[in-house]
Scaffold this active site. Structure first.
Site, PDB file in Angstrom:
ATOM      1  N   ASP A   7      -6.976  -1.797  -4.230  1.00 26.80           N
ATOM      2  CA  ASP A   7      -7.983  -1.504  -3.210  1.00 26.80           C
ATOM      3  C   ASP A   7      -9.099  -0.633  -3.774  1.00 26.80           C
ATOM      4  OD1 ASP A   7      -6.377  -2.906  -1.432  1.00 26.80           O
ATOM      5  OD2 ASP A   7      -5.480  -1.098  -0.582  1.00 26.80           O
ATOM      6  N   ASP A  66       0.863  -1.182   0.000  1.00 20.47           N
ATOM      7  CA  ASP A  66       0.000   0.000   0.000  1.00 20.47           C
ATOM      8  C   ASP A  66       0.898   1.231   0.000  1.00 20.47           C
ATOM      9  OD1 ASP A  66      -2.352  -1.464   0.050  1.00 20.47           O
ATOM     10  OD2 ASP A  66      -2.505  -1.429   2.232  1.00 20.47           O
TER      11      ASP A  66
END
Length: 160
Positions: free
Chosen positions: A136, A117
């Site tokens: 995501d 991330d």
């Protein structure tokens, strides 16, 4: 179903390309943070061993493989669902986003042991402590799209 494949393919490719660019080429894994347009857009390296917001985050091998398995089962279930009950063009796009994003995070777990991330956005005095990635975004948009764009025929048939 071709639309599901192509949307999923390009979503997966975009996700993996951005992760490679940020993690390896920009070397965010070493730098840990790069301010792009502070505070609106920043790159912050975060290795997510769990699910959303780091929940169930455990770097053990068991958790990793359970989450890989869940993502693969969910992807297969979405494909089965849209084959069984065709949702229309936008439903196929949503399914492709969801499957492509899920598979992008599966590859991360296989390569790195965690999901990479790196996107961090804050605004208006609120400091967001979380990071996310293209996969995501795709999974979220795909899930929302499947909720919005499936069952459309049923609604039309029930209308007086």
């Amino acid at each position: 179903m071709r639309l599901v494949f192509w949307v999923g393919f390009w979503t997966f490719l975009l996700d993996q390309a951005t992760k490679w660019l940020v993690v390896h080429w920009l070397d965010l894994r070493t730098l840990h943070e790069i301010d792009v347009l502070p505070p609106l857009l920043n790159l912050r390296m975060a290795w997510n061993y769990g699910i959303n917001f780091g929940l169930l985050g455990d770097p053990s091998g068991l958790t990793r493989w359970v989450l890989i398995s869940v993502a693969l089962v969910v992807s297969a279930a979405v494909i089965w669902w849209v084959r069984r009950d065709p949702p229309g063009r936008w439903g196929y796009v949503a399914a492709g986003l969801m499957v492509g994003g899920a598979l992008g995070n599966v590859v991360d777990r296989m390569l790195y042991g965690a999901v990479a991330d790196f996107l961090n956005m804050s605004c208006c005095g609120f400091e967001n402590p979380y990071a996310f990635n293209v996969a995501d975004i795709a999974v979220f948009m795909g899930a929302a799209g499947l909720i919005l764009f499936t069952g459309q025929d049923d609604k039309r048939q029930k209308a007086p």
